[in-house]
Design an enzyme around this catalytic site. Structure first.
Site, PDB file in Angstrom:
ATOM      1  N   THR A 192      23.136  62.466  15.288  1.00 56.24           N
ATOM      2  CA  THR A 192      24.040  61.464  15.882  1.00 56.24           C
ATOM      3  C   THR A 192      24.533  61.982  17.238  1.00 56.24           C
ATOM      4  OG1 THR A 192      26.108  62.398  15.065  1.00 56.24           O
ATOM      5  CG2 THR A 192      24.942  60.904  13.567  1.00 56.24           C
TER       6      THR A 192
ATOM      7  N   TYR B 263      37.902  71.352  11.471  1.00 57.06           N
ATOM      8  CA  TYR B 263      37.042  70.290  10.921  1.00 57.06           C
ATOM      9  C   TYR B 263      36.879  70.483   9.403  1.00 57.06           C
ATOM     10  CZ  TYR B 263      32.984  67.131  10.618  1.00 57.06           C
ATOM     11  OH  TYR B 263      32.121  66.105  10.287  1.00 57.06           O
TER      12      TYR B 263
ATOM     13  N   ASP C  22      42.382  53.192  17.857  1.00 59.02           N
ATOM     14  CA  ASP C  22      42.584  54.628  17.690  1.00 59.02           C
ATOM     15  C   ASP C  22      43.241  54.799  16.326  1.00 59.02           C
ATOM     16  OD1 ASP C  22      43.441  57.268  17.642  1.00 59.02           O
ATOM     17  OD2 ASP C  22      43.843  57.305  19.797  1.00 59.02           O
ATOM     18  N   VAL C  23      42.551  55.454  15.404  1.00 59.60           N
ATOM     19  CA  VAL C  23      43.067  55.538  14.029  1.00 59.60           C
ATOM     20  C   VAL C  23      44.356  56.359  13.933  1.00 59.60           C
ATOM     21  CG1 VAL C  23      40.831  55.145  12.909  1.00 59.60           C
ATOM     22  CG2 VAL C  23      41.547  57.494  13.439  1.00 59.60           C
TER      23      VAL C  23
ATOM     24  N   LYS D   9      38.147  67.795   6.529  1.00 58.36           N
ATOM     25  CA  LYS D   9      37.222  67.139   5.600  1.00 58.36           C
ATOM     26  C   LYS D   9      37.508  67.555   4.150  1.00 58.36           C
ATOM     27  CE  LYS D   9      34.922  64.702   8.604  1.00 58.36           C
ATOM     28  NZ  LYS D   9      35.008  63.229   8.614  1.00 58.36           N
TER      29      LYS D   9
HETATM   30  P1  NAP Z   1      29.815  59.667  16.386  1.00 60.21           P
HETATM   31  O1  NAP Z   1      28.445  59.178  16.669  1.00 60.21           O
HETATM   32  O2  NAP Z   1      30.536  60.460  17.408  1.00 60.21           O
HETATM   33  O3  NAP Z   1      30.718  58.409  15.939  1.00 60.21           O
HETATM   34  C1  NAP Z   1      32.089  58.572  15.705  1.00 60.21           C
HETATM   35  C2  NAP Z   1      32.760  57.233  15.667  1.00 60.21           C
HETATM   36  O4  NAP Z   1      34.181  57.427  15.466  1.00 60.21           O
HETATM   37  C3  NAP Z   1      32.614  56.460  16.972  1.00 60.21           C
HETATM   38  O5  NAP Z   1      32.523  55.082  16.704  1.00 60.21           O
HETATM   39  C4  NAP Z   1      33.911  56.781  17.707  1.00 60.21           C
HETATM   40  O6  NAP Z   1      34.270  55.795  18.659  1.00 60.21           O
HETATM   41  C5  NAP Z   1      34.881  56.801  16.543  1.00 60.21           C
HETATM   42  N1  NAP Z   1      36.113  57.524  16.862  1.00 60.21           N
HETATM   43  C6  NAP Z   1      36.252  58.743  17.430  1.00 60.21           C
HETATM   44  N2  NAP Z   1      37.546  59.050  17.583  1.00 60.21           N
HETATM   45  C7  NAP Z   1      38.249  58.000  17.104  1.00 60.21           C
HETATM   46  C8  NAP Z   1      39.633  57.701  16.995  1.00 60.21           C
HETATM   47  N3  NAP Z   1      40.597  58.546  17.421  1.00 60.21           N
HETATM   48  N4  NAP Z   1      40.010  56.504  16.468  1.00 60.21           N
HETATM   49  C9  NAP Z   1      39.064  55.641  16.043  1.00 60.21           C
HETATM   50  N5  NAP Z   1      37.750  55.844  16.115  1.00 60.21           N
HETATM   51  C10 NAP Z   1      37.351  57.028  16.649  1.00 60.21           C
HETATM   52  O7  NAP Z   1      29.823  60.588  15.081  1.00 60.21           O
HETATM   53  P2  NAP Z   1      28.989  60.556  13.698  1.00 60.21           P
HETATM   54  O8  NAP Z   1      28.218  61.811  13.655  1.00 60.21           O
HETATM   55  O9  NAP Z   1      28.334  59.261  13.484  1.00 60.21           O
HETATM   56  O10 NAP Z   1      30.211  60.739  12.678  1.00 60.21           O
HETATM   57  C11 NAP Z   1      30.770  59.680  11.928  1.00 60.21           C
HETATM   58  C12 NAP Z   1      31.549  60.283  10.776  1.00 60.21           C
HETATM   59  O11 NAP Z   1      30.648  61.050   9.962  1.00 60.21           O
HETATM   60  C13 NAP Z   1      32.650  61.254  11.209  1.00 60.21           C
HETATM   61  O12 NAP Z   1      33.754  61.118  10.337  1.00 60.21           O
HETATM   62  C14 NAP Z   1      31.995  62.619  11.016  1.00 60.21           C
HETATM   63  O13 NAP Z   1      32.944  63.642  10.804  1.00 60.21           O
HETATM   64  C15 NAP Z   1      31.165  62.352   9.780  1.00 60.21           C
HETATM   65  N6  NAP Z   1      30.060  63.282   9.559  1.00 60.21           N
HETATM   66  C16 NAP Z   1      29.073  63.424  10.499  1.00 60.21           C
HETATM   67  C17 NAP Z   1      28.029  64.311  10.237  1.00 60.21           C
HETATM   68  C18 NAP Z   1      26.921  64.524  11.219  1.00 60.21           C
HETATM   69  O14 NAP Z   1      26.131  65.461  11.026  1.00 60.21           O
HETATM   70  N7  NAP Z   1      26.789  63.724  12.255  1.00 60.21           N
HETATM   71  C19 NAP Z   1      27.994  65.022   9.032  1.00 60.21           C
HETATM   72  C20 NAP Z   1      29.019  64.835   8.115  1.00 60.21           C
HETATM   73  C21 NAP Z   1      30.038  63.956   8.374  1.00 60.21           C
HETATM   74  P3  NAP Z   1      33.819  56.002  20.213  1.00 60.21           P
HETATM   75  O15 NAP Z   1      32.314  56.162  20.187  1.00 60.21           O
HETATM   76  O16 NAP Z   1      34.275  54.780  20.887  1.00 60.21           O
HETATM   77  O17 NAP Z   1      34.502  57.267  20.653  1.00 60.21           O
END
Ligand code: NAP
Length: 255
Positions: free
Chosen positions: A191, A156, A63-64, A160
């Protein structure tokens, strides 16, 4: 990509979505990769899935928001990778809530994971490199929401936006140690995070969103963001420092 083979890479939030794709890409590039996840089952699944893709060094729950655990995990990853040099500072969460309804707990949770967590992991990683007199690269995960104020995402968006300023500050102070620091700003990527949010928005939400807001007419894929992670971590980006790479299908170009 030039200079990636043999690097030790830590991917936080490497068990799902973009982080999982990034871990796979770094393995394909010949890196030793260590992933962290927040929950046990996705971590187990990711380790199984990534095991075939290359030299997986291991993975741990993290947990970060837990400063002590972050330091312990960085130590473990450093040892498992025989020396970390690259950080994909990726872990994050998103909540869709109108500004007038966000309460203190919602606000704190998003800021603590997305901004404070990114600081904590980035600092522990950089301390490890500086102590070992080692150069490297950090890629912080921001978002297009750092550059525009999308409705219903005030917490959010703010988290960011903070990541971009954190990235610039890290670049200013870590450049002299040979550690490059940049940020990624993806747009809408397919995702689990977005599947969860889109589920509450009615059928066809993602397609409608893409048609109306993204000039390329589709949402992004995780491998397209993984490629940007690899580029910023590689020697192909050896003079790219303190800046932001947008991967959004043209969304921010729309007036
Ligand atoms: P995701 O599939 O939900 O993956 C998120 C990851 O972060 C998972 O491995 C999750 O672990 C982990 N996580 C969540 N809470 C945490 C915590 N408290 N401590 C440590 N790890 C934690 O989301 P994603 O869409 O791939 O997003 C990844 C990153 O990209 C995020 O920073 C998100 O804001 C950013 N982002 C996403 C998008 C988009 O459109 N998807 C766009 C821009 C930026 P668990 O699965 O075990 O919970």
């Amino acid at each position: 990509m030039r200079g990636l083979s043999g690097q030790g890479v830590l991917v936080s939030g490497g068990t799902s979505g973009i982080g999982l794709a990034a871990a796979r890409r770094f393995l394909e590039e010949g890196c030793r990769v260590f992933v962290t996840g927040h929950e046990a089952e996705p971590l187990e699944q990711a380790l199984e899935e990534l095991g075939d893709a290359g030299e997986l060094a291991g993975g741990l729950l993290l947990d970060v928001r837990d400063h002590e655990a972050v330091c312990t995990v960085i130590d473990a990853a450093d040892e498992a990778c025989d020396g970390l040099t690259v950080l994909a500072n990726n872990a994050g969460i998103a909540r869709r809530t109108p500004f007038l309804q966000i309460d203190g707990d919602d606000w704190r949770e998003v800021l603590e994971v997305n901004l404070t967590g990114m600081f904590t992991v980035g600092q522990a990683f950089a301390r490890k490199l500086v102590a070992g007199d080692r150069t490297g690269a950090i890629v912080n995960m921001a978002s297009t929401n750092a550059l525009g104020g999308e409705e219903d995402y005030a917490h959010y968006n703010a988290s960011k936006g903070g990541v971009l300023q954190l990235t610039r500050s890290m670049a200013v102070e870590l450049g002299g140690h040979g550690i490059r620091v940049n940020a990624l700003c993806p747009g809408y990527i397919d995702t689990p995070l977005n599947t969860g949010i889109a589920g509450g928005m009615g059928p066809g939400f993602a397609d409608r969103y893409a048609r109306e807001r993204i000039p390329l007419g589709r949402v992004g894929r995780t491998d397209e963001v993984a490629a940007a992670y690899a580029f910023l971590a590689s020697d192909e980006a050896s003079f790219v420092h303190g800046t932001t790479l947008v991967v959004d299908g043209g969304q921010l170009a729309v007036m």
